[in-house]
Design a protein around this motif. Sequence first.
Motif, PDB file in Angstrom:
ATOM      1  N   SER A   1      13.222  18.158  -6.603  1.00 36.78           N
ATOM      2  CA  SER A   1      13.716  17.180  -5.632  1.00 36.78           C
ATOM      3  C   SER A   1      12.898  17.276  -4.346  1.00 36.78           C
ATOM      4  CB  SER A   1      15.193  17.451  -5.330  1.00 36.78           C
ATOM      5  OG  SER A   1      15.680  16.540  -4.367  1.00 36.78           O
ATOM      6  N   ALA A   2      12.438  16.137  -3.831  1.00 38.73           N
ATOM      7  CA  ALA A   2      11.554  16.131  -2.664  1.00 38.73           C
ATOM      8  C   ALA A   2      11.960  15.031  -1.700  1.00 38.73           C
ATOM      9  CB  ALA A   2      10.106  15.933  -3.103  1.00 38.73           C
ATOM     10  N   ASN A   3      11.636  15.237  -0.408  1.00 36.31           N
ATOM     11  CA  ASN A   3      11.899  14.198   0.577  1.00 36.31           C
ATOM     12  C   ASN A   3      10.732  13.217   0.625  1.00 36.31           C
ATOM     13  OD1 ASN A   3       9.849  15.322   2.295  1.00 36.31           O
ATOM     14  ND2 ASN A   3      11.338  16.763   3.167  1.00 36.31           N
ATOM     15  N   ASN A   4      10.868  12.191   1.443  1.00 39.00           N
ATOM     16  CA  ASN A   4       9.860  11.130   1.465  1.00 39.00           C
ATOM     17  C   ASN A   4       8.489  11.622   1.905  1.00 39.00           C
ATOM     18  OD1 ASN A   4      11.713   9.104   0.653  1.00 39.00           O
ATOM     19  ND2 ASN A   4      12.437   8.872   2.767  1.00 39.00           N
ATOM     20  N   GLN A   5       8.460  12.558   2.864  1.00 37.63           N
ATOM     21  CA  GLN A   5       7.171  13.088   3.320  1.00 37.63           C
ATOM     22  C   GLN A   5       6.487  13.871   2.211  1.00 37.63           C
ATOM     23  OE1 GLN A   5       7.152  15.084   7.085  1.00 37.63           O
ATOM     24  NE2 GLN A   5       5.093  15.904   6.832  1.00 37.63           N
ATOM     25  N   GLU A   6       7.254  14.693   1.507  1.00 35.75           N
ATOM     26  CA  GLU A   6       6.681  15.473   0.408  1.00 35.75           C
ATOM     27  C   GLU A   6       6.171  14.546  -0.699  1.00 35.75           C
ATOM     28  OE1 GLU A   6       9.289  19.614   0.657  1.00 35.75           O
ATOM     29  OE2 GLU A   6      10.167  17.835  -0.291  1.00 35.75           O
ATOM     30  N   ILE A   7       6.916  13.484  -0.958  1.00 38.34           N
ATOM     31  CA  ILE A   7       6.483  12.510  -1.963  1.00 38.34           C
ATOM     32  C   ILE A   7       5.178  11.848  -1.529  1.00 38.34           C
ATOM     33  CG2 ILE A   7       7.042  10.302  -3.059  1.00 38.34           C
ATOM     34  CD1 ILE A   7      10.008  11.156  -2.904  1.00 38.34           C
ATOM     35  N   GLY A   8       5.115  11.459  -0.252  1.00 36.66           N
ATOM     36  CA  GLY A   8       3.901  10.846   0.266  1.00 36.66           C
ATOM     37  C   GLY A   8       2.717  11.783   0.210  1.00 36.66           C
ATOM     38  N   ASP A   9       2.939  13.034   0.566  1.00 39.25           N
ATOM     39  CA  ASP A   9       1.857  14.023   0.512  1.00 39.25           C
ATOM     40  C   ASP A   9       1.381  14.233  -0.928  1.00 39.25           C
ATOM     41  OD1 ASP A   9       1.993  14.357   3.230  1.00 39.25           O
ATOM     42  OD2 ASP A   9       3.135  16.223   3.160  1.00 39.25           O
ATOM     43  N   ALA A  10       2.338  14.314  -1.855  1.00 36.88           N
ATOM     44  CA  ALA A  10       1.989  14.493  -3.262  1.00 36.88           C
ATOM     45  C   ALA A  10       1.190  13.301  -3.783  1.00 36.88           C
ATOM     46  CB  ALA A  10       3.256  14.681  -4.095  1.00 36.88           C
ATOM     47  N   ALA A  11       1.581  12.112  -3.360  1.00 36.46           N
ATOM     48  CA  ALA A  11       0.875  10.904  -3.788  1.00 36.46           C
ATOM     49  C   ALA A  11      -0.545  10.881  -3.243  1.00 36.46           C
ATOM     50  CB  ALA A  11       1.639   9.661  -3.335  1.00 36.46           C
ATOM     51  N   ALA A  12      -0.725  11.338  -2.009  1.00 33.99           N
ATOM     52  CA  ALA A  12      -2.062  11.387  -1.412  1.00 33.99           C
ATOM     53  C   ALA A  12      -2.949  12.348  -2.191  1.00 33.99           C
ATOM     54  CB  ALA A  12      -1.972  11.811   0.053  1.00 33.99           C
ATOM     55  N   VAL A  13      -2.414  13.514  -2.544  1.00 35.16           N
ATOM     56  CA  VAL A  13      -3.173  14.483  -3.330  1.00 35.16           C
ATOM     57  C   VAL A  13      -3.530  13.892  -4.695  1.00 35.16           C
ATOM     58  CG1 VAL A  13      -3.089  16.719  -4.508  1.00 35.16           C
ATOM     59  CG2 VAL A  13      -2.178  16.496  -2.181  1.00 35.16           C
ATOM     60  N   ASP A  14      -2.554  13.266  -5.329  1.00 38.93           N
ATOM     61  CA  ASP A  14      -2.783  12.652  -6.638  1.00 38.93           C
ATOM     62  C   ASP A  14      -3.899  11.616  -6.567  1.00 38.93           C
ATOM     63  OD1 ASP A  14      -1.745  12.044  -9.483  1.00 38.93           O
ATOM     64  OD2 ASP A  14      -1.671  10.078  -8.520  1.00 38.93           O
ATOM     65  N   ALA A  15      -3.871  10.796  -5.518  1.00 34.76           N
ATOM     66  CA  ALA A  15      -4.879   9.745  -5.357  1.00 34.76           C
ATOM     67  C   ALA A  15      -6.268  10.334  -5.144  1.00 34.76           C
ATOM     68  CB  ALA A  15      -4.501   8.839  -4.193  1.00 34.76           C
ATOM     69  N   VAL A  16      -6.368  11.330  -4.269  1.00 35.51           N
ATOM     70  CA  VAL A  16      -7.668  11.943  -3.975  1.00 35.51           C
ATOM     71  C   VAL A  16      -8.230  12.631  -5.209  1.00 35.51           C
ATOM     72  CG1 VAL A  16      -8.818  13.765  -2.659  1.00 35.51           C
ATOM     73  CG2 VAL A  16      -7.240  12.204  -1.506  1.00 35.51           C
TER      74      VAL A  16
ATOM     75  N   GLY B   1      14.378   8.341  -6.129  1.00 38.62           N
ATOM     76  CA  GLY B   1      15.450   7.668  -5.412  1.00 38.62           C
ATOM     77  C   GLY B   1      15.244   7.691  -3.910  1.00 38.62           C
ATOM     78  N   GLY B   2      13.980   7.873  -3.474  1.00 40.37           N
ATOM     79  CA  GLY B   2      13.678   7.906  -2.042  1.00 40.37           C
ATOM     80  C   GLY B   2      13.257   6.546  -1.523  1.00 40.37           C
ATOM     81  N   SER B   3      12.832   6.515  -0.271  1.00 36.94           N
ATOM     82  CA  SER B   3      12.366   5.274   0.353  1.00 36.94           C
ATOM     83  C   SER B   3      10.900   5.050  -0.007  1.00 36.94           C
ATOM     84  CB  SER B   3      12.515   5.343   1.871  1.00 36.94           C
ATOM     85  OG  SER B   3      11.797   4.302   2.504  1.00 36.94           O
ATOM     86  N   GLN B   4      10.626   3.972  -0.724  1.00 37.55           N
ATOM     87  CA  GLN B   4       9.251   3.689  -1.106  1.00 37.55           C
ATOM     88  C   GLN B   4       8.372   3.445   0.117  1.00 37.55           C
ATOM     89  OE1 GLN B   4      10.162   0.489  -4.082  1.00 37.55           O
ATOM     90  NE2 GLN B   4       8.816   1.678  -5.395  1.00 37.55           N
ATOM     91  N   GLN B   5       8.897   2.720   1.107  1.00 35.76           N
ATOM     92  CA  GLN B   5       8.086   2.416   2.284  1.00 35.76           C
ATOM     93  C   GLN B   5       7.753   3.675   3.066  1.00 35.76           C
ATOM     94  OE1 GLN B   5       9.486  -0.756   4.749  1.00 35.76           O
ATOM     95  NE2 GLN B   5       7.860  -0.538   6.248  1.00 35.76           N
ATOM     96  N   ASP B   6       8.727   4.547   3.280  1.00 33.74           N
ATOM     97  CA  ASP B   6       8.461   5.792   4.010  1.00 33.74           C
ATOM     98  C   ASP B   6       7.442   6.647   3.265  1.00 33.74           C
ATOM     99  OD1 ASP B   6      10.185   5.096   6.022  1.00 33.74           O
ATOM    100  OD2 ASP B   6      11.813   6.419   5.396  1.00 33.74           O
TER     101      ASP B   6
END
Length: 207
Positions: free
Chosen positions: A113-128, A162-167
């Motif tokens: 389970s992760a918050n929106n910032q952790e999700i965003g950070d994970a997505a950035a790593v995945d993209a790079v 189930g987090g905020s996609q925009q955040d």
Amino acid sequence: MENFVNMGRQFMQNQGQSQGGEQGGNGGFNIQSLMGNNSSGNSNNSSGGFDLQNIISHASQHDSQQGGGAGNQQLFGQVASMLQTKQNNGQINDNVDEGQLMNSFKKVTSGGSANNQEIGDAAAVDAVKSFFGGGGQQSQGGIDALIGKAMAAAGSMAAKQGGSQQDAMNHASETVMKLVMKHKMKSMLGMGGGSSGGISELMGLLS
């Protein structure tokens, strides 16, 4: 591509009726940012280096590949416009901890389970990692494609959590820019200025 521009124009008209124009941090976006400051509608410029239409196109393409629907196109436009505004205003710095990013990446990809910032950070790593995979070679599309990939990944991850996609998208796109700035990759990603940077160093830190 014209469809994205028309969608942005219609969205802005609706925003003007219901909210009185751009709402900045509340998620509204200015159609002038989407269209750019010139008659051609190309917003790729020396100050920000982004082409918002290309970002939306790349994000939508990756979103479709991940099974997402067309509904995220408007959201991609809002996030990309906000990122460009922050970049142009000097509100994004290179203060980023790659170790923390990897912790978030491992947490999210392992199903934690992760918050929106952790999700965003994970997505950035995945993209790079996927963008510069294969020995650290540059992929096609430059910064627009990299941001689009990160935004699409963040939206997909947030939907599953189930987090905020925009955040999550906001965090992902900003984290990408922080990494680009810290590792001096602006030149190789078509943003102008600086050196071609340390892709090998970055990939080593995100391994």
